[in-house]
Design a protein around this motif. Structure first.
Motif, PDB file in Angstrom:
ATOM      1  N   GLU A  53      17.866 -11.203  51.605  1.00  9.30           N
ATOM      2  CA  GLU A  53      17.160 -11.911  52.674  1.00  9.30           C
ATOM      3  C   GLU A  53      17.588 -11.430  54.068  1.00  9.30           C
ATOM      4  O   GLU A  53      16.783 -11.423  54.995  1.00  9.30           O
ATOM      5  CB  GLU A  53      17.416 -13.412  52.573  1.00  9.30           C
ATOM      6  N   HIS A  54      18.852 -11.023  54.190  1.00  2.71           N
ATOM      7  CA  HIS A  54      19.385 -10.596  55.488  1.00  2.71           C
ATOM      8  C   HIS A  54      19.408  -9.070  55.643  1.00  2.71           C
ATOM      9  O   HIS A  54      20.015  -8.547  56.569  1.00  2.71           O
ATOM     10  CB  HIS A  54      20.787 -11.181  55.696  1.00  2.71           C
ATOM     11  N   LYS A  55      18.742  -8.380  54.729  1.00  6.20           N
ATOM     12  CA  LYS A  55      18.624  -6.911  54.776  1.00  6.20           C
ATOM     13  C   LYS A  55      19.981  -6.205  54.761  1.00  6.20           C
ATOM     14  O   LYS A  55      20.181  -5.197  55.425  1.00  6.20           O
ATOM     15  CB  LYS A  55      17.815  -6.469  56.006  1.00  6.20           C
ATOM     16  N   ILE A  56      20.903  -6.766  53.993  1.00  5.89           N
ATOM     17  CA  ILE A  56      22.251  -6.207  53.848  1.00  5.89           C
ATOM     18  C   ILE A  56      22.306  -5.436  52.529  1.00  5.89           C
ATOM     19  O   ILE A  56      21.769  -5.878  51.520  1.00  5.89           O
ATOM     20  CB  ILE A  56      23.300  -7.341  53.829  1.00  5.89           C
ATOM     21  N   GLN A  57      22.985  -4.312  52.556  1.00  6.70           N
ATOM     22  CA  GLN A  57      23.206  -3.563  51.319  1.00  6.70           C
ATOM     23  C   GLN A  57      24.492  -4.051  50.659  1.00  6.70           C
ATOM     24  O   GLN A  57      25.518  -4.189  51.320  1.00  6.70           O
ATOM     25  CB  GLN A  57      23.356  -2.075  51.590  1.00  6.70           C
ATOM     26  N   LEU A  58      24.430  -4.308  49.368  1.00  9.78           N
ATOM     27  CA  LEU A  58      25.628  -4.534  48.569  1.00  9.78           C
ATOM     28  C   LEU A  58      25.932  -3.227  47.859  1.00  9.78           C
ATOM     29  O   LEU A  58      25.057  -2.641  47.221  1.00  9.78           O
ATOM     30  CB  LEU A  58      25.420  -5.654  47.549  1.00  9.78           C
ATOM     31  N   ARG A  59      27.163  -2.760  47.995  1.00 15.75           N
ATOM     32  CA  ARG A  59      27.574  -1.488  47.408  1.00 15.75           C
ATOM     33  C   ARG A  59      28.893  -1.702  46.682  1.00 15.75           C
ATOM     34  O   ARG A  59      29.514  -2.738  46.831  1.00 15.75           O
ATOM     35  CB  ARG A  59      27.770  -0.433  48.508  1.00 15.75           C
ATOM     36  N   TYR A  60      29.329  -0.713  45.947  1.00 14.69           N
ATOM     37  CA  TYR A  60      30.652  -0.809  45.330  1.00 14.69           C
ATOM     38  C   TYR A  60      31.357   0.534  45.423  1.00 14.69           C
ATOM     39  O   TYR A  60      30.737   1.576  45.580  1.00 14.69           O
ATOM     40  CB  TYR A  60      30.581  -1.278  43.878  1.00 14.69           C
ATOM     41  N   ILE A  61      32.654   0.457  45.303  1.00 18.97           N
ATOM     42  CA  ILE A  61      33.474   1.653  45.205  1.00 18.97           C
ATOM     43  C   ILE A  61      34.529   1.363  44.146  1.00 18.97           C
ATOM     44  O   ILE A  61      35.083   0.272  44.090  1.00 18.97           O
ATOM     45  CB  ILE A  61      34.103   2.042  46.557  1.00 18.97           C
ATOM     46  N   GLY A  62      34.754   2.327  43.281  1.00 17.67           N
ATOM     47  CA  GLY A  62      35.754   2.152  42.231  1.00 17.67           C
ATOM     48  C   GLY A  62      35.225   2.535  40.866  1.00 17.67           C
ATOM     49  O   GLY A  62      34.197   3.202  40.739  1.00 17.67           O
ATOM     50  N   ARG A  63      35.944   2.090  39.857  1.00 14.76           N
ATOM     51  CA  ARG A  63      35.649   2.468  38.478  1.00 14.76           C
ATOM     52  C   ARG A  63      34.927   1.331  37.749  1.00 14.76           C
ATOM     53  O   ARG A  63      35.509   0.602  36.942  1.00 14.76           O
ATOM     54  CB  ARG A  63      36.949   2.856  37.781  1.00 14.76           C
TER      55      ARG A  63
END
Length: 105
Positions: A53-63
């Motif tokens: 809704e807020h145009k934010i990207q959810l990302r991850y880093i790791g295994r």
């Protein structure tokens, strides 16, 4: 957490990293590990729609591959849901960091 994120966004911060699970957590008792996985699952499910809704990207880093399949799926769905949002603000979930073996998405 929403208020904190909105404050950071309004202050010009572009990236936030949220600790998800570390290699040291594997030393915990099985029930503690399971509880940590549940907390991450709840956090992702609660925040994915809000991020969209807020145009934010959810990302991850790791295994990510070291997590239980159901939790990997929840994280992947959230990343996919938000991947086309403007990249001006991203929340990064840190999962089992491991130097060169880590991957990002």
């Amino acid at each position: 957490m929403f208020q904190s994120i909105e404050h950071l966004m309004n202050s010009g911060v572009r990236f936030v990293t949220v600790w998800g699970f570390s290699t040291d957590n594997w030393k915990r008792q099985e029930d503690e590990i399971s509880s940590l996985f549940k907390l991450v699952d709840i956090w992702i499910r609660k925040n994915a729609d809000w991020a969209q809704e807020h145009k934010i990207q959810l990302r991850y880093i790791g295994r990510l591959q070291e997590l239980p399949p159901n939790l990997r799926e929840v994280i992947q769905k959230a990343v996919t849901l938000t991947e086309n949002n403007d990249a001006w603000f991203s929340i990064w979930l840190l999962i089992i960091p491991g130097g060169l073996k880590s991957s990002t998405r």
